[in-house]
Scaffold this motif. Sequence first.
Motif, PDB file in Angstrom:
ATOM      1  N   ARG A 184      30.541  25.938  83.860  1.00  0.00           N
ATOM      2  CA  ARG A 184      31.851  26.243  83.183  1.00  0.00           C
ATOM      3  C   ARG A 184      32.935  25.657  84.384  1.00  0.00           C
ATOM      4  O   ARG A 184      33.948  25.129  83.915  1.00  0.00           O
ATOM      5  CB  ARG A 184      31.906  27.960  82.940  1.00  0.00           C
ATOM      6  N   SER A 185      32.848  26.275  85.542  1.00  0.00           N
ATOM      7  CA  SER A 185      33.774  25.960  86.460  1.00  0.00           C
ATOM      8  C   SER A 185      33.121  24.801  87.406  1.00  0.00           C
ATOM      9  O   SER A 185      32.059  24.711  87.468  1.00  0.00           O
ATOM     10  CB  SER A 185      34.401  27.183  87.215  1.00  0.00           C
ATOM     11  N   MET A 214      22.848  30.222  81.925  1.00  0.00           N
ATOM     12  CA  MET A 214      24.054  30.770  81.662  1.00  0.00           C
ATOM     13  C   MET A 214      23.679  32.289  81.605  1.00  0.00           C
ATOM     14  O   MET A 214      22.649  32.682  81.109  1.00  0.00           O
ATOM     15  CB  MET A 214      25.132  30.378  81.081  1.00  0.00           C
ATOM     16  N   ALA A 248      27.871  28.838  73.970  1.00  0.00           N
ATOM     17  CA  ALA A 248      27.925  27.557  74.801  1.00  0.00           C
ATOM     18  C   ALA A 248      26.926  26.537  73.757  1.00  0.00           C
ATOM     19  O   ALA A 248      27.294  25.337  74.033  1.00  0.00           O
ATOM     20  CB  ALA A 248      27.121  27.631  76.099  1.00  0.00           C
ATOM     21  N   MET A 265      22.072  23.792  82.127  1.00  0.00           N
ATOM     22  CA  MET A 265      23.399  24.221  81.664  1.00  0.00           C
ATOM     23  C   MET A 265      23.875  25.548  82.437  1.00  0.00           C
ATOM     24  O   MET A 265      23.319  26.632  82.107  1.00  0.00           O
ATOM     25  CB  MET A 265      23.485  23.971  80.081  1.00  0.00           C
ATOM     26  N   GLY A 266      24.878  25.376  83.285  1.00  0.00           N
ATOM     27  CA  GLY A 266      25.034  26.632  84.107  1.00  0.00           C
ATOM     28  C   GLY A 266      24.355  26.475  85.234  1.00  0.00           C
ATOM     29  O   GLY A 266      23.054  26.299  85.373  1.00  0.00           O
ATOM     30  N   THR A 322      13.340  37.706  90.866  1.00  0.00           N
ATOM     31  CA  THR A 322      13.884  37.170  91.948  1.00  0.00           C
ATOM     32  C   THR A 322      13.053  36.698  93.038  1.00  0.00           C
ATOM     33  O   THR A 322      13.621  35.603  93.870  1.00  0.00           O
ATOM     34  CB  THR A 322      14.874  38.156  92.510  1.00  0.00           C
ATOM     35  N   ASN A 376      28.776  19.988  78.878  1.00  0.00           N
ATOM     36  CA  ASN A 376      27.482  20.612  78.361  1.00  0.00           C
ATOM     37  C   ASN A 376      26.947  19.418  77.263  1.00  0.00           C
ATOM     38  O   ASN A 376      25.849  18.940  77.180  1.00  0.00           O
ATOM     39  CB  ASN A 376      27.708  21.586  77.514  1.00  0.00           C
ATOM     40  N   SER A 414      25.537  21.058  84.624  1.00  0.00           N
ATOM     41  CA  SER A 414      26.895  21.337  84.125  1.00  0.00           C
ATOM     42  C   SER A 414      27.216  22.749  84.196  1.00  0.00           C
ATOM     43  O   SER A 414      26.223  23.608  84.279  1.00  0.00           O
ATOM     44  CB  SER A 414      27.033  20.960  82.404  1.00  0.00           C
ATOM     45  N   MET A 448      11.248  33.828  81.857  1.00  0.00           N
ATOM     46  CA  MET A 448      11.775  34.783  82.751  1.00  0.00           C
ATOM     47  C   MET A 448      11.271  34.802  84.190  1.00  0.00           C
ATOM     48  O   MET A 448       9.999  34.947  84.442  1.00  0.00           O
ATOM     49  CB  MET A 448      11.293  36.199  82.117  1.00  0.00           C
ATOM     50  N   PRO A 449      12.067  34.261  84.912  1.00  0.00           N
ATOM     51  CA  PRO A 449      11.439  34.228  86.389  1.00  0.00           C
ATOM     52  C   PRO A 449      12.098  35.391  87.034  1.00  0.00           C
ATOM     53  O   PRO A 449      12.995  36.173  86.447  1.00  0.00           O
ATOM     54  CB  PRO A 449      12.509  32.959  86.963  1.00  0.00           C
ATOM     55  N   ALA A 456      19.698  28.991  88.227  1.00  0.00           N
ATOM     56  CA  ALA A 456      19.502  27.445  88.327  1.00  0.00           C
ATOM     57  C   ALA A 456      19.253  26.745  89.704  1.00  0.00           C
ATOM     58  O   ALA A 456      18.502  25.880  89.985  1.00  0.00           O
ATOM     59  CB  ALA A 456      20.650  26.948  87.500  1.00  0.00           C
ATOM     60  N   ASN A 504      22.792  31.402  90.129  1.00  0.00           N
ATOM     61  CA  ASN A 504      21.822  31.792  91.165  1.00  0.00           C
ATOM     62  C   ASN A 504      20.584  31.313  90.783  1.00  0.00           C
ATOM     63  O   ASN A 504      19.834  30.437  91.428  1.00  0.00           O
ATOM     64  CB  ASN A 504      21.833  33.294  91.201  1.00  0.00           C
ATOM     65  N   LEU A 552      16.783  30.970  79.642  1.00  0.00           N
ATOM     66  CA  LEU A 552      16.244  31.990  80.779  1.00  0.00           C
ATOM     67  C   LEU A 552      16.813  33.303  80.376  1.00  0.00           C
ATOM     68  O   LEU A 552      16.751  34.240  81.284  1.00  0.00           O
ATOM     69  CB  LEU A 552      16.958  31.647  82.218  1.00  0.00           C
ATOM     70  N   ALA A 553      17.408  33.426  79.157  1.00  0.00           N
ATOM     71  CA  ALA A 553      18.232  34.679  78.812  1.00  0.00           C
ATOM     72  C   ALA A 553      17.355  35.812  78.372  1.00  0.00           C
ATOM     73  O   ALA A 553      16.659  35.666  77.480  1.00  0.00           O
ATOM     74  CB  ALA A 553      19.450  34.356  77.861  1.00  0.00           C
ATOM     75  N   LYS A 585      30.446  25.192  91.745  1.00  0.00           N
ATOM     76  CA  LYS A 585      28.992  25.067  91.923  1.00  0.00           C
ATOM     77  C   LYS A 585      28.317  23.495  91.949  1.00  0.00           C
ATOM     78  O   LYS A 585      27.530  23.323  92.968  1.00  0.00           O
ATOM     79  CB  LYS A 585      28.380  25.752  91.180  1.00  0.00           C
TER      80      LYS A 585
HETATM   81  N1  LIG Z   1      19.341  36.075  88.791  1.00  0.00           N
HETATM   82  C1  LIG Z   1      18.048  36.611  88.545  1.00  0.00           C
HETATM   83  O1  LIG Z   1      17.440  37.028  89.211  1.00  0.00           O
HETATM   84  C2  LIG Z   1      17.622  36.104  87.065  1.00  0.00           C
HETATM   85  C3  LIG Z   1      16.340  36.382  86.859  1.00  0.00           C
HETATM   86  C4  LIG Z   1      15.596  36.189  85.773  1.00  0.00           C
HETATM   87  C5  LIG Z   1      16.436  35.721  84.620  1.00  0.00           C
HETATM   88  N2  LIG Z   1      17.700  35.311  84.887  1.00  0.00           N
HETATM   89  C6  LIG Z   1      18.670  34.767  83.839  1.00  0.00           C
HETATM   90  O2  LIG Z   1      19.033  33.518  84.239  1.00  0.00           O
HETATM   91  C7  LIG Z   1      20.189  33.328  83.828  1.00  0.00           C
HETATM   92  C8  LIG Z   1      21.393  33.065  84.641  1.00  0.00           C
HETATM   93  O3  LIG Z   1      21.185  34.096  85.518  1.00  0.00           O
HETATM   94  P1  LIG Z   1      22.088  33.807  86.865  1.00  0.00           P
HETATM   95  O4  LIG Z   1      21.801  35.133  87.872  1.00  0.00           O
HETATM   96  O5  LIG Z   1      21.868  32.417  87.462  1.00  0.00           O
HETATM   97  O6  LIG Z   1      23.911  33.853  86.666  1.00  0.00           O
HETATM   98  P2  LIG Z   1      25.141  33.347  87.312  1.00  0.00           P
HETATM   99  O7  LIG Z   1      24.699  33.214  88.868  1.00  0.00           O
HETATM  100  O8  LIG Z   1      25.950  34.363  86.876  1.00  0.00           O
HETATM  101  O9  LIG Z   1      25.255  31.757  86.796  1.00  0.00           O
HETATM  102  C9  LIG Z   1      25.458  31.623  85.418  1.00  0.00           C
HETATM  103  C10 LIG Z   1      26.257  30.207  85.409  1.00  0.00           C
HETATM  104  O10 LIG Z   1      26.582  29.815  84.121  1.00  0.00           O
HETATM  105  C11 LIG Z   1      27.917  29.227  83.980  1.00  0.00           C
HETATM  106  N3  LIG Z   1      28.394  29.286  82.798  1.00  0.00           N
HETATM  107  C12 LIG Z   1      28.818  30.270  81.921  1.00  0.00           C
HETATM  108  N4  LIG Z   1      29.204  29.877  80.733  1.00  0.00           N
HETATM  109  C13 LIG Z   1      28.789  28.566  80.693  1.00  0.00           C
HETATM  110  C14 LIG Z   1      28.981  27.497  79.757  1.00  0.00           C
HETATM  111  N5  LIG Z   1      29.491  27.584  78.566  1.00  0.00           N
HETATM  112  N6  LIG Z   1      28.787  26.275  80.096  1.00  0.00           N
HETATM  113  C15 LIG Z   1      28.128  26.065  81.347  1.00  0.00           C
HETATM  114  N7  LIG Z   1      27.830  26.901  82.344  1.00  0.00           N
HETATM  115  C16 LIG Z   1      28.408  28.066  82.035  1.00  0.00           C
HETATM  116  C17 LIG Z   1      28.527  30.133  85.066  1.00  0.00           C
HETATM  117  O11 LIG Z   1      29.949  29.304  85.666  1.00  0.00           O
HETATM  118  P3  LIG Z   1      30.980  29.808  86.211  1.00  0.00           P
HETATM  119  O12 LIG Z   1      30.619  29.316  87.805  1.00  0.00           O
HETATM  120  O13 LIG Z   1      32.161  29.284  85.841  1.00  0.00           O
HETATM  121  O14 LIG Z   1      30.907  31.273  86.501  1.00  0.00           O
HETATM  122  C18 LIG Z   1      27.714  30.435  86.204  1.00  0.00           C
HETATM  123  O15 LIG Z   1      27.537  29.436  87.129  1.00  0.00           O
HETATM  124  C19 LIG Z   1      20.676  34.359  82.996  1.00  0.00           C
HETATM  125  O16 LIG Z   1      20.113  34.446  81.509  1.00  0.00           O
HETATM  126  C20 LIG Z   1      19.701  35.546  83.505  1.00  0.00           C
HETATM  127  O17 LIG Z   1      19.600  36.694  82.572  1.00  0.00           O
HETATM  128  C21 LIG Z   1      18.346  35.510  86.218  1.00  0.00           C
END
Ligand SMILES: NC(=O)c1ccc[n+]([C@@H]2O[C@H](COP(=O)([O-])OP(=O)(O)OC[C@H]3O[C@@H](n4cnc5c(N)ncnc54)[C@H](OP(=O)(O)O)[C@@H]3O)[C@@H](O)[C@H]2O)c1
Length: 275
Positions: free
Chosen positions: A41-42, A75, A83, A12-13, A125, A61, A39, A122-123, A18, A16, A100-101, A45
């Motif tokens: 939001r937009s 997300m 959500a 869900m989301g 990068t 969702n 699934s 918690m992964p 996912a 990056n 993952l939040a 992807k």
């Molecule tokens: N990136 C990292 O390095 C990292 C590391 C550890 C943990 N995390 C955790 O992983 C999670 C995701 O991070 P990310 O970096 O992948 O974020 P991201 O790239 O911003 O991706 C989040 C996605 O969630 C979608 N979304 C938002 N609201 C939604 C809803 N209600 N239903 C369905 N989809 C929805 C967004 O859609 P849109 O396309 O419309 O914006 C976006 O594609 C976060 O909790 C973050 O703390 C990330």
Amino acid sequence: MVFSGTNSIGFMGCGNMAQAIIKGLIENKVIPAQKIYVSNRSPGKPIKLRDQYGINIANSNEELVEQAQVVVLAMKPQDLLAAIDPLGGIFSEKQIVISLAAGITLNTLKKHLPLLRWIRMMPNTPTLIGKGLVGYFTDQADSYLDTLVEDLFKPLGQTTKLKDEDQFESFMVACSSGVGFVYEMMIYWQDWMIEYGFDEDVAQNLTLETFLGASQLARASGNLTLEELQNRVASKKGVTEAGLQSMRDSEIERSLRVAFEKAGLRNQEMAKLLK
Ligand SMILES: NC(=O)c1ccc[n+]([C@@H]2O[C@H](COP(=O)([O-])OP(=O)(O)OC[C@H]3O[C@@H](n4cnc5c(N)ncnc54)[C@H](OP(=O)(O)O)[C@@H]3O)[C@@H](O)[C@H]2O)c1
């Protein structure tokens, strides 16, 4: 391999993180693309991911939760609770949900959706290149969940089970935010070499190789501790020893500890806001 047969996984989301997980699952043949649902939001992807890997798009969702036995909430933390709130009646009891939040505690997740089998994960990068760390915590004594995490996330790097949420937070600070802290130090190394006339790309390369070489040497040195390895570089009254003494005199350890504590406090502040 616990994850087989008719099981499917839903994201869900699909930003990056996912996408990094999906890539690892497919390229390492952990799960066939037909068993993966997304699934978002937009719409952009999911379409890109379907074209690239042949995975399934869930149109909402709700549909994702109906299709997938394991649901990954991927997300941003500020979007997560809104959500999941409408999905209470759709999840079936004991369905497995992985959050993952950062900053949303297991208690808060359970308050919003009780009766599910929750895992916080918690992964960091470097999972993007299969060299990451994946820390996870669940309050269920259920070895199926441990095997599931190991099966699904091993392609991304090492998985580590954390014993409580305090340890989860310290893992997040040291190993996830920690990647950013290591880059901060690499920037100091690189800038110092640039001051002494190295081109930026050369200075960056030498910095990366210094950190990589130090890590790989430690990895290859069996049971030697970091202190023992350090002693092998620093001879009495030598050049390295002089630098190390100065680092200790200026209390670098204390500055780093404060930085770690501040990051942890920020996580606790977020936990208060995201309830
Ligand atoms: N990136 C990292 O390095 C990292 C590391 C550890 C943990 N995390 C955790 O992983 C999670 C995701 O991070 P990310 O970096 O992948 O974020 P991201 O790239 O911003 O991706 C989040 C996605 O969630 C979608 N979304 C938002 N609201 C939604 C809803 N209600 N239903 C369905 N989809 C929805 C967004 O859609 P849109 O396309 O419309 O914006 C976006 O594609 C976060 O909790 C973050 O703390 C990330």
